[in-house]
Design a protein around this motif. Structure first.
Motif, PDB file in Angstrom:
ATOM      1  N   ALA A 233       0.410  -0.970  -2.029  1.00  8.41           N
ATOM      2  CA  ALA A 233       1.271  -1.042  -3.210  1.00  8.41           C
ATOM      3  C   ALA A 233       2.702  -0.657  -2.861  1.00  8.41           C
ATOM      4  N   ASP A 234       2.860   0.390  -2.046  1.00 14.63           N
ATOM      5  CA  ASP A 234       4.205   0.816  -1.655  1.00 14.63           C
ATOM      6  C   ASP A 234       4.918  -0.275  -0.859  1.00 14.63           C
ATOM      7  N   ALA A 240       9.728  -6.150  -2.212  1.00  9.69           N
ATOM      8  CA  ALA A 240      10.391  -6.724  -3.384  1.00  9.69           C
ATOM      9  C   ALA A 240      11.802  -6.182  -3.564  1.00  9.69           C
ATOM     10  N   ASN A 241      12.058  -4.981  -3.047  1.00  2.61           N
ATOM     11  CA  ASN A 241      13.386  -4.389  -3.157  1.00  2.61           C
ATOM     12  C   ASN A 241      14.270  -4.700  -1.955  1.00  2.61           C
ATOM     13  N   ALA A 281       6.837   1.687  -7.936  1.00  3.25           N
ATOM     14  CA  ALA A 281       8.229   1.316  -8.205  1.00  3.25           C
ATOM     15  C   ALA A 281       9.015   2.492  -8.771  1.00  3.25           C
ATOM     16  N   GLU A 282       8.377   3.284  -9.629  1.00  5.57           N
ATOM     17  CA  GLU A 282       9.058   4.458 -10.186  1.00  5.57           C
ATOM     18  C   GLU A 282       9.381   5.466  -9.092  1.00  5.57           C
ATOM     19  N   ASP A 283       8.457   5.631  -8.141  1.00  9.88           N
ATOM     20  CA  ASP A 283       8.722   6.535  -7.022  1.00  9.88           C
ATOM     21  C   ASP A 283       9.894   6.024  -6.184  1.00  9.88           C
ATOM     22  N   PHE A 284       9.963   4.701  -6.006  1.00 12.02           N
ATOM     23  CA  PHE A 284      11.060   4.123  -5.225  1.00 12.02           C
ATOM     24  C   PHE A 284      12.404   4.393  -5.901  1.00 12.02           C
ATOM     25  N   LYS A 285      12.434   4.286  -7.219  1.00  9.90           N
ATOM     26  CA  LYS A 285      13.687   4.478  -7.950  1.00  9.90           C
ATOM     27  C   LYS A 285      14.256   5.878  -7.756  1.00  9.90           C
ATOM     28  N   ALA A 289       9.507   7.017  -2.379  1.00 13.09           N
ATOM     29  CA  ALA A 289       8.495   6.004  -2.074  1.00 13.09           C
ATOM     30  C   ALA A 289       7.443   6.570  -1.131  1.00 13.09           C
ATOM     31  N   GLY A 290       6.189   6.219  -1.396  1.00  8.88           N
ATOM     32  CA  GLY A 290       5.103   6.680  -0.537  1.00  8.88           C
ATOM     33  C   GLY A 290       4.548   8.037  -0.907  1.00  8.88           C
ATOM     34  N   ARG A 291       4.951   8.568  -2.074  1.00  2.08           N
ATOM     35  CA  ARG A 291       4.514   9.914  -2.438  1.00  2.08           C
ATOM     36  C   ARG A 291       2.995   9.999  -2.548  1.00  2.08           C
ATOM     37  N   PHE A 292       2.375   9.027  -3.227  1.00  2.10           N
ATOM     38  CA  PHE A 292       0.927   9.054  -3.383  1.00  2.10           C
ATOM     39  C   PHE A 292       0.226   8.955  -2.035  1.00  2.10           C
ATOM     40  N   SER A 293       0.617   7.980  -1.231  1.00  2.00           N
ATOM     41  CA  SER A 293      -0.076   7.775   0.040  1.00  2.00           C
ATOM     42  C   SER A 293       0.115   8.954   0.979  1.00  2.00           C
TER      43      SER A 293
END
Length: 315
Positions: A233-234, A240-241, A281-285, A289-293
């Motif tokens: 997902a990340d 996409a970004n 996407a919220e983490d990326f903003k 990014a990658g916080r969950f993983s």
């Protein structure tokens, strides 16, 4: 913490509180660089700032020597704790889990994988209960449910990892996918507290405990599977970004070349839900990014899944 200590010790007229501070240091180079007012460096591993488990004599001595630093004039003062407890720490190298799991590779079918996990839970539950009786406390419960729901928690992870239909029962503190971070905390707590609860047994080092969970248990392999789903997902969000493959590898702390080698496969992978992509996407903003993983598998174990078979054979 060291920087905060400096701020607290400032005079009131300079915005501080004029209160003396002390702290325990586990990583000496960091403490030397930050220069807190008063710190006691201890020779213990991360996660054990007061020393070995079940050694109240050492733990109380660390606390006593730390608090005595308050009598030191304003520093920076970095004092070494006497490194004469090496025998107590090295003795932990003989640790082994009180349970011997059946030798088995994780199943790919949902029902079979759940059956393997239920076997692990059944074998570990008596030791968890023993530890709970002896300690009188547990760190389980952050998800909203306790030890009686451990199989249910594992079922949720299995459904997520295998892209099965998933209905989360009521009673949890958060919805999916935010619930994942609380489930991993409770599951790790159950396995770890059970594994260290054999009376009279040596305690494992933090590294030993991580290796045991991720390389020997079926639950550890499910964690790897869940992480792969989260990383997918990340990667999709970062593609996409507009980030290139090397940037994505760096942002997600992946081995070099991972994104370029797997991007097409991940783009076709089913089961990446709208909710999961939205969370990524919220983490990326917010630049996370990658916080969950990252939270699912520690950095030291991230690229060691291939060792599971050889590690089990060595045991």
């Amino acid at each position: 913490m060291g920087v905060l200590s400096q701020y607290i010790e400032r005079p009131v007229v300079e915005g501080g509180a004029a209160i003396a501070t002390v702290q325990v240091s586990l990583i000496r180079p960091v403490t030397e660089a930050v220069k807190p007012p008063r710190a006691l460096w201890v020779p213990f591993p991360l996660g054990r700032p007061l020393g070995p488990p079940n050694r109240p004599d050492i733990q109380s001595d660390v606390l006593r020597q730390t608090l005595e630093l308050v009598d030191q004039p304003s520093g920076p003062a970095l004092v070494d704790y006497p490194d004469n407890y090496e025998d107590d720490i090295s003795a932990e190298e003989g640790w082994s889990c009180p349970v011997t799991f059946p030798t088995a590779e994780p199943k790919t079918e949902s029902d079979a994988l759940r059956a393997q996990l239920r076997t692990e839970v059944q074998l570990l539950r008596p030791w968890f209960d023993e530890g709970l009786r002896n300690r009188g406390r547990t760190t389980m419960g952050v998800s909203g449910k306790g030890v009686d729901a451990i199989s249910e928690m594992l079922d949720i992870l299995v459904s997520f990892s295998l892209d099965a239909d998933m209905t989360v029962p009521d009673g949890y503190n958060e919805p999916m996918p935010k619930l994942l971070r609380y489930l991993i905390s409770d599951i790790r707590a159950f396995y770890s507290e059970a594994a260290i609860s054999k009376p009279g047994a040596m305690f494992p080092s933090p590294d030993d405990l991580e290796e045991w969970f991720f390389l020997e248990t079926i639950a550890g392999d499910v964690f790897y599977q869940v992480r792969e789903r989260l990383v997918s997902a990340d990667i999709l969000v970062l593609i996409a970004n507009g980030l290139d493959d090397d940037e994505i590898d760096g942002r997600l702390a992946l081995l070099a070349g991972t994104t370029s080698a797997t991007a097409e496969e991940r783009l076709r992978q089913p089961g990446i839900s709208r909710e999961l992509l939205k969370a990524a996407a919220e983490d990326f903003k917010v630049g996370d990014a990658g916080r969950f993983s990252r939270s699912f598998v520690p950095m030291t174990m991230r690229d060691r899944r291939s060792e599971r078979a050889s590690f089990a054979d060595a045991k």
